[in-house]
Write a protein that holds these residues in place. Structure first.
Motif, PDB file in Angstrom:
ATOM      1  N   LYS A  15     -48.130  78.914 -28.866  1.00 53.15           N
ATOM      2  CA  LYS A  15     -46.944  78.592 -27.903  1.00 53.15           C
ATOM      3  C   LYS A  15     -46.355  80.272 -27.755  1.00 53.15           C
ATOM      4  CE  LYS A  15     -42.523  77.466 -29.949  1.00 53.15           C
ATOM      5  NZ  LYS A  15     -42.567  75.967 -29.587  1.00 53.15           N
ATOM      6  N   GLY A  16     -45.650  79.887 -26.319  1.00 53.43           N
ATOM      7  CA  GLY A  16     -45.296  81.296 -26.089  1.00 53.43           C
ATOM      8  C   GLY A  16     -45.746  81.857 -24.981  1.00 53.43           C
ATOM      9  N   LEU A  17     -47.078  81.444 -24.157  1.00 47.76           N
ATOM     10  CA  LEU A  17     -48.734  81.856 -23.383  1.00 47.76           C
ATOM     11  C   LEU A  17     -47.370  81.000 -21.310  1.00 47.76           C
ATOM     12  CD1 LEU A  17     -51.264  83.440 -22.913  1.00 47.76           C
ATOM     13  CD2 LEU A  17     -52.089  80.390 -22.708  1.00 47.76           C
ATOM     14  N   CYS A  18     -47.574  81.731 -20.839  1.00 47.64           N
ATOM     15  CA  CYS A  18     -47.210  81.693 -19.463  1.00 47.64           C
ATOM     16  C   CYS A  18     -49.090  81.445 -18.944  1.00 47.64           C
ATOM     17  CB  CYS A  18     -46.717  83.170 -19.285  1.00 47.64           C
ATOM     18  SG  CYS A  18     -46.255  83.015 -17.348  1.00 47.64           S
ATOM     19  N   TYR A  19     -48.786  79.766 -19.072  1.00 50.69           N
ATOM     20  CA  TYR A  19     -50.619  78.923 -18.172  1.00 50.69           C
ATOM     21  C   TYR A  19     -49.725  78.745 -16.608  1.00 50.69           C
ATOM     22  CZ  TYR A  19     -48.366  75.178 -20.442  1.00 50.69           C
ATOM     23  OH  TYR A  19     -48.234  74.249 -21.419  1.00 50.69           O
ATOM     24  N   GLY A  20     -48.991  78.393 -16.135  1.00 55.29           N
ATOM     25  CA  GLY A  20     -48.296  78.015 -15.056  1.00 55.29           C
ATOM     26  C   GLY A  20     -49.716  77.541 -14.645  1.00 55.29           C
ATOM     27  N   GLN A  21     -50.602  78.107 -13.352  1.00 59.53           N
ATOM     28  CA  GLN A  21     -52.006  77.808 -12.550  1.00 59.53           C
ATOM     29  C   GLN A  21     -52.745  77.765 -13.636  1.00 59.53           C
ATOM     30  OE1 GLN A  21     -51.670  77.897  -8.716  1.00 59.53           O
ATOM     31  NE2 GLN A  21     -50.037  77.657  -8.323  1.00 59.53           N
ATOM     32  N   SER A  22     -52.859  78.420 -14.786  1.00 60.14           N
ATOM     33  CA  SER A  22     -54.043  78.301 -15.009  1.00 60.14           C
ATOM     34  C   SER A  22     -54.692  77.445 -15.904  1.00 60.14           C
ATOM     35  CB  SER A  22     -53.882  79.241 -16.971  1.00 60.14           C
ATOM     36  OG  SER A  22     -53.710  80.620 -15.934  1.00 60.14           O
ATOM     37  N   ASP A  23     -56.786  76.953 -15.902  1.00 61.39           N
ATOM     38  CA  ASP A  23     -56.813  75.409 -16.005  1.00 61.39           C
ATOM     39  C   ASP A  23     -57.452  75.902 -17.477  1.00 61.39           C
ATOM     40  OD1 ASP A  23     -57.545  73.238 -15.572  1.00 61.39           O
ATOM     41  OD2 ASP A  23     -58.951  73.576 -15.183  1.00 61.39           O
ATOM     42  N   ILE A  78     -46.094  75.886 -10.392  1.00 55.91           N
ATOM     43  CA  ILE A  78     -45.704  77.056 -10.639  1.00 55.91           C
ATOM     44  C   ILE A  78     -46.957  77.911 -10.873  1.00 55.91           C
ATOM     45  CG2 ILE A  78     -44.422  78.220 -12.452  1.00 55.91           C
ATOM     46  CD1 ILE A  78     -42.107  78.696 -10.061  1.00 55.91           C
ATOM     47  N   HIS A  79     -47.415  79.206  -9.564  1.00 59.66           N
ATOM     48  CA  HIS A  79     -48.033  80.313  -9.476  1.00 59.66           C
ATOM     49  C   HIS A  79     -47.377  81.340 -10.681  1.00 59.66           C
ATOM     50  CE1 HIS A  79     -51.598  82.581  -9.707  1.00 59.66           C
ATOM     51  NE2 HIS A  79     -51.704  83.512  -8.638  1.00 59.66           N
ATOM     52  N   PHE A  80     -47.745  81.890 -11.689  1.00 62.73           N
ATOM     53  CA  PHE A  80     -47.224  83.118 -12.269  1.00 62.73           C
ATOM     54  C   PHE A  80     -47.731  84.642 -12.618  1.00 62.73           C
ATOM     55  CE2 PHE A  80     -45.523  79.443 -15.079  1.00 62.73           C
ATOM     56  CZ  PHE A  80     -43.980  79.881 -14.938  1.00 62.73           C
ATOM     57  N   GLY A  81     -48.832  84.362 -11.119  1.00 64.31           N
ATOM     58  CA  GLY A  81     -49.293  85.631 -10.841  1.00 64.31           C
ATOM     59  C   GLY A  81     -49.743  86.525 -11.620  1.00 64.31           C
ATOM     60  N   ASP A  82     -49.145  87.347 -11.717  1.00 65.83           N
ATOM     61  CA  ASP A  82     -50.006  88.810 -12.357  1.00 65.83           C
ATOM     62  C   ASP A  82     -49.693  88.144 -14.043  1.00 65.83           C
ATOM     63  OD1 ASP A  82     -50.980  89.496 -10.640  1.00 65.83           O
ATOM     64  OD2 ASP A  82     -49.227  91.802 -10.629  1.00 65.83           O
ATOM     65  N   TRP A  83     -48.559  87.532 -14.422  1.00 66.93           N
ATOM     66  CA  TRP A  83     -48.524  86.333 -16.033  1.00 66.93           C
ATOM     67  C   TRP A  83     -49.294  85.791 -15.695  1.00 66.93           C
ATOM     68  CZ3 TRP A  83     -42.064  86.498 -15.375  1.00 66.93           C
ATOM     69  CH2 TRP A  83     -41.769  87.878 -14.482  1.00 66.93           C
ATOM     70  N   GLU A  84     -50.345  85.447 -15.302  1.00 67.83           N
ATOM     71  CA  GLU A  84     -50.787  83.967 -16.139  1.00 67.83           C
ATOM     72  C   GLU A  84     -51.247  84.241 -16.751  1.00 67.83           C
ATOM     73  OE1 GLU A  84     -51.282  80.837 -14.772  1.00 67.83           O
ATOM     74  OE2 GLU A  84     -49.603  81.128 -13.302  1.00 67.83           O
ATOM     75  N   ASN A  85     -51.141  83.633 -18.218  1.00 68.47           N
ATOM     76  CA  ASN A  85     -52.337  83.405 -19.309  1.00 68.47           C
ATOM     77  C   ASN A  85     -51.883  84.883 -20.074  1.00 68.47           C
ATOM     78  OD1 ASN A  85     -53.931  81.099 -19.669  1.00 68.47           O
ATOM     79  ND2 ASN A  85     -55.331  82.212 -18.183  1.00 68.47           N
ATOM     80  N   SER A  86     -50.525  85.832 -19.758  1.00 67.68           N
ATOM     81  CA  SER A  86     -49.552  86.381 -20.678  1.00 67.68           C
ATOM     82  C   SER A  86     -48.814  85.683 -22.103  1.00 67.68           C
ATOM     83  CB  SER A  86     -49.025  87.076 -19.682  1.00 67.68           C
ATOM     84  OG  SER A  86     -50.086  88.781 -19.196  1.00 67.68           O
ATOM     85  N   ARG A  87     -48.334  86.276 -22.650  1.00 64.02           N
ATOM     86  CA  ARG A  87     -47.271  86.095 -23.678  1.00 64.02           C
ATOM     87  C   ARG A  87     -46.468  85.881 -22.759  1.00 64.02           C
ATOM     88  NH1 ARG A  87     -47.996  83.623 -28.138  1.00 64.02           N
ATOM     89  NH2 ARG A  87     -45.635  85.085 -29.117  1.00 64.02           N
ATOM     90  N   PHE A  88     -45.029  85.262 -23.285  1.00 67.34           N
ATOM     91  CA  PHE A  88     -44.269  86.010 -22.703  1.00 67.34           C
ATOM     92  C   PHE A  88     -43.486  87.061 -23.135  1.00 67.34           C
ATOM     93  CE2 PHE A  88     -43.789  81.413 -20.533  1.00 67.34           C
ATOM     94  CZ  PHE A  88     -43.355  81.685 -19.295  1.00 67.34           C
ATOM     95  N   ALA A  93     -40.156  93.213 -20.138  1.00 66.15           N
ATOM     96  CA  ALA A  93     -38.436  93.059 -20.414  1.00 66.15           C
ATOM     97  C   ALA A  93     -37.899  93.011 -19.684  1.00 66.15           C
ATOM     98  CB  ALA A  93     -38.111  93.535 -21.947  1.00 66.15           C
ATOM     99  N   ASP A  94     -37.111  94.044 -18.582  1.00 67.77           N
ATOM    100  CA  ASP A  94     -36.521  94.364 -17.667  1.00 67.77           C
ATOM    101  C   ASP A  94     -36.736  93.604 -16.137  1.00 67.77           C
ATOM    102  OD1 ASP A  94     -35.115  96.039 -18.737  1.00 67.77           O
ATOM    103  OD2 ASP A  94     -36.117  97.881 -17.688  1.00 67.77           O
ATOM    104  N   SER A  95     -38.646  93.201 -16.239  1.00 64.68           N
ATOM    105  CA  SER A  95     -38.610  92.140 -14.766  1.00 64.68           C
ATOM    106  C   SER A  95     -38.985  90.781 -15.507  1.00 64.68           C
ATOM    107  CB  SER A  95     -40.393  92.999 -15.060  1.00 64.68           C
ATOM    108  OG  SER A  95     -40.955  93.841 -14.866  1.00 64.68           O
ATOM    109  N   LEU A  96     -39.596  90.766 -16.607  1.00 66.23           N
ATOM    110  CA  LEU A  96     -38.605  88.982 -17.121  1.00 66.23           C
ATOM    111  C   LEU A  96     -37.196  88.981 -17.011  1.00 66.23           C
ATOM    112  CD1 LEU A  96     -39.896  86.306 -18.280  1.00 66.23           C
ATOM    113  CD2 LEU A  96     -40.002  87.756 -20.759  1.00 66.23           C
ATOM    114  N   ARG A  97     -36.618  89.696 -17.620  1.00 64.62           N
ATOM    115  CA  ARG A  97     -35.588  89.365 -17.342  1.00 64.62           C
ATOM    116  C   ARG A  97     -34.908  89.260 -16.242  1.00 64.62           C
ATOM    117  NH1 ARG A  97     -33.392  91.778 -20.982  1.00 64.62           N
ATOM    118  NH2 ARG A  97     -33.656  93.509 -19.865  1.00 64.62           N
ATOM    119  N   HIS A  98     -35.335  90.008 -15.278  1.00 64.58           N
ATOM    120  CA  HIS A  98     -35.140  90.003 -13.772  1.00 64.58           C
ATOM    121  C   HIS A  98     -35.679  88.932 -13.186  1.00 64.58           C
ATOM    122  CE1 HIS A  98     -34.224  90.393  -9.250  1.00 64.58           C
ATOM    123  NE2 HIS A  98     -36.217  90.825  -8.679  1.00 64.58           N
ATOM    124  N   TRP A  99     -36.456  88.243 -13.483  1.00 63.56           N
ATOM    125  CA  TRP A  99     -36.672  86.809 -12.516  1.00 63.56           C
ATOM    126  C   TRP A  99     -36.277  85.683 -13.498  1.00 63.56           C
ATOM    127  CZ3 TRP A  99     -39.593  82.439 -15.823  1.00 63.56           C
ATOM    128  CH2 TRP A  99     -39.973  81.369 -14.937  1.00 63.56           C
TER     129      TRP A  99
END
Length: 187
Positions: A15-23, A78-88, A93-99
């Motif tokens: 739970k909470g994993l940012c996986y967008g285009q990750s397989d 959607i492609h999460f770029g550098d955030w792929e496979n990272s926990r949210f 926090a500032d980058s995530l809030r801006h996005w």
């Protein structure tokens, strides 16, 4: 043409994993979820065209419905770029809030914005409407389904997130005489 948008079944991710285009793999409940999903769909015609995101969580499901599946990269999440496979909660926090406050136009680092996803899926939709068939099954992701519905219904992209898209859900559209009708969502 009857068009069924189907979100893939549950994934086996934390739970909470940012996986967008990750397989990522599907949950152990996959076979049971497929049976439930089959009950939500009508009997598919022999000439039903089946399209799928190339990610295994969609393709594995699509292959349960047809031996002939057309994969299309425009159906990727959607492609999460550098955030792929990272926990949210591990993302700055500032980058995530801006996005999250600007996701329609802002993209994660080296990723894509929701507007980018809407453009990509809009091109798929225009090509699909030139397909001559009575029935279409599209196995894809929540973001793609929202982007397609925003395009079809001419919703502001930010409003697409008011549409609920559960794992293993079916959304039925009908296109005829140049018009697309919405039969139901999130069944």
């Amino acid at each position: 043409m009857d068009i069924y948008l189907v979100r893939h079944t549950q994934t086996d991710t934390e739970k909470g994993l940012c996986y967008g285009q990750s397989d990522v793999p599907l949950a152990e409940s996959f076979s049971d979820e497929v049976m439930q999903l089959q009950q939500k769909l009508p009997e598919l015609k022999r000439d039903c065209k089946v399209f799928s995101s190339p990610l295994s969580r969609c393709l594995q499901l699509a292959e349960r419905f047809s031996e002939t599946v057309t994969t299309d990269a425009r159906l990727l999440e959607i492609h999460f770029g550098d955030w792929e496979n990272s926990r949210f909660d591990a993302i700055d926090a500032d980058s995530l809030r801006h996005w999250s406050e600007n996701f329609v136009h802002a993209a994660p680092p080296n990723g894509e914005s929701f507007t980018d996803l809407c453009r990509r899926t809009g091109r798929f939709w225009q090509d699909l409407l030139r397909t001559e068939t009575e029935q279409v099954l599209i196995i894809t992701h929540a973001g793609v389904i929202r982007a397609l519905l925003a395009h079809i219904l001419k919703l502001p992209p930010a409003n697409a997130f008011q549409l609920r898209v559960d794992f293993g859900s079916v959304h039925k559209l009908e296109h005829q005489a140049g018009y697309t009708y919405l039969h139901y969502l999130n069944r």
